[in-house]
Enzyme design. Sequence first.
Site, short mmCIF file in Angstrom:
data_model
loop_
_atom_site.label_atom_id
_atom_site.label_comp_id
_atom_site.label_asym_id
_atom_site.label_seq_id
_atom_site.Cartn_x
_atom_site.Cartn_y
_atom_site.Cartn_z
CG HIS A 195 -5.96 -5.68 3.42
ND1 HIS A 195 -5.42 -4.10 3.02
CD2 HIS A 195 -6.62 -5.97 3.18
CE1 HIS A 195 -6.62 -4.49 2.01
NE2 HIS A 195 -7.36 -5.62 2.29
CD GLU A 208 -2.28 -4.16 5.02
OE1 GLU A 208 -2.82 -3.01 5.03
OE2 GLU A 208 -2.52 -3.96 3.68
NE ARG A 224 -5.02 -8.18 0.45
CZ ARG A 224 -4.91 -6.39 -0.49
NH1 ARG A 224 -3.72 -5.88 1.04
NH2 ARG A 224 -6.29 -5.96 -1.09
CG HIS A 284 -4.97 -0.47 4.30
ND1 HIS A 284 -5.33 -1.37 3.80
CD2 HIS A 284 -5.94 0.66 4.15
CE1 HIS A 284 -6.58 -1.32 3.29
NE2 HIS A 284 -6.53 -0.28 3.63
CD GLU A 332 -1.64 1.57 1.33
OE1 GLU A 332 -1.02 0.39 2.56
OE2 GLU A 332 -2.08 0.60 0.93
ZN LIG Z 1 -4.20 -2.90 3.26
#
Ligand SMILES: [Zn+2]
Length: 422
Positions: free
Chosen positions: A183, A186, A241, A309, A384
């Site tokens: 993404h 990020e 994104r 991410h 994440e």
């Molecule tokens: Zn992501």
Amino acid sequence: MALSIITPLLLLLGVVYGQRERYKGHQVWRLTPKSLTQLEYLDNLRQKSHTKEVDFWKDPSSVGRPVVLRVPSKRRNEIYIELGLQGFVPEVTIKDLQQNIDEEESLYTQNSFADLKDFDYSKYHPLSEVNAWMEQIAAKYPERVTLFNISSSYEGRTIRAMKIVGKATGSKKPGFFFDGGIHAREWISPATVIYMAAQLIEQYGKNRSITEVVDALDWFILPVFNVDGYNYTWTTNRMWRKTRSKHFNCYGVDPNRNWDWEWCKQGASKDPCSDSYCGPSPFSESEVKGVADFLNAVPGRFRAYIDFHSFSQLWMTPWGYTKDLPPDFPLQNACSAAAVDALTAVHGTKYKYGTLARVIYISSGSSADWTYGAAKIKYSTGVELRDTGKYGFLLPADQIIPSGEETLQGLLAMAKFIVNNP
Ligand SMILES: [Zn+2]
């Protein structure tokens, strides 16, 4: 001032700013649903987010879990009143997004490097510098690092990755693949991946844990997966994104909804303008198809995969498409527990772990589901990174090294676990 003077001035400004998307007056709000009704309301708002121009930075998941959203200035009053009627009092975490973007920009503009020793791991780097860094570190450690191309992006950029090996043992070693930047916005993800790759290379033979895992496994590292999108966040729109392919009137496919596993069912959008657009078909994106083909080329080659991410501080395993638990869940979850314990021990940063669907929400066609379900990579993981929403995608660069340090310990703990529990 006469119009004839103003027009060239405006044109000049357009050139200077390169027609960048501006976020003046945009705010970022954090709010926590306290009932199922409030949660449903937010879910509904998310479905309509494109028409409402609300950008969900952190999607609704469950009662008690905060949600983070960006609201443009022209919609602020309307959304604030709507939320108020539902009983929400949003906390403003970013007062003027453009100001945060400008601050970030003031730190990275003077940041090119000529030599590997001048590469600053505590800064964010554009794609050209990431690629130059890979070339330089591979040239300095030729016995340890080789570079290879995974595929080409929609806009024709090469997707470069690196392989790191330890000493030869005569037998085949299991592979560990991790990537960043799927993404585009990020940024902490590629930065953390680069830091960890550098540590695996430069601390080999110096640090015992690193030497052990570099000797035990073959490492494959892709710092920037979505090269077009990442480049676009540097040149044009910091909040981008998706990929940059064109579908009808809108650009981009969510590369983490485009994998050929339970593709485009719950938790993905068929709307090309949505930020979670699954694409016209599974693997429509050459970036995603390229990585998938690489992971699938030699059956059984890889034992672990991590897709990095940001943000939310979560360490998650399959499934994403269902709340059912896969057969390997006990081992996968024990592995996550070991990784998170080691991560938290460094700076006290708290992470949650569990399956993707249970920890956040159901999403289909995501990377870890395909790498586990189709490519049979047992330890498939989605992480994440920092933070939990104070800065979100605009995490200040002074958190890159701490993020790298703690995530590296999580990675090493995971590597040890998978060596001991094949
Ligand atoms: Zn992501």
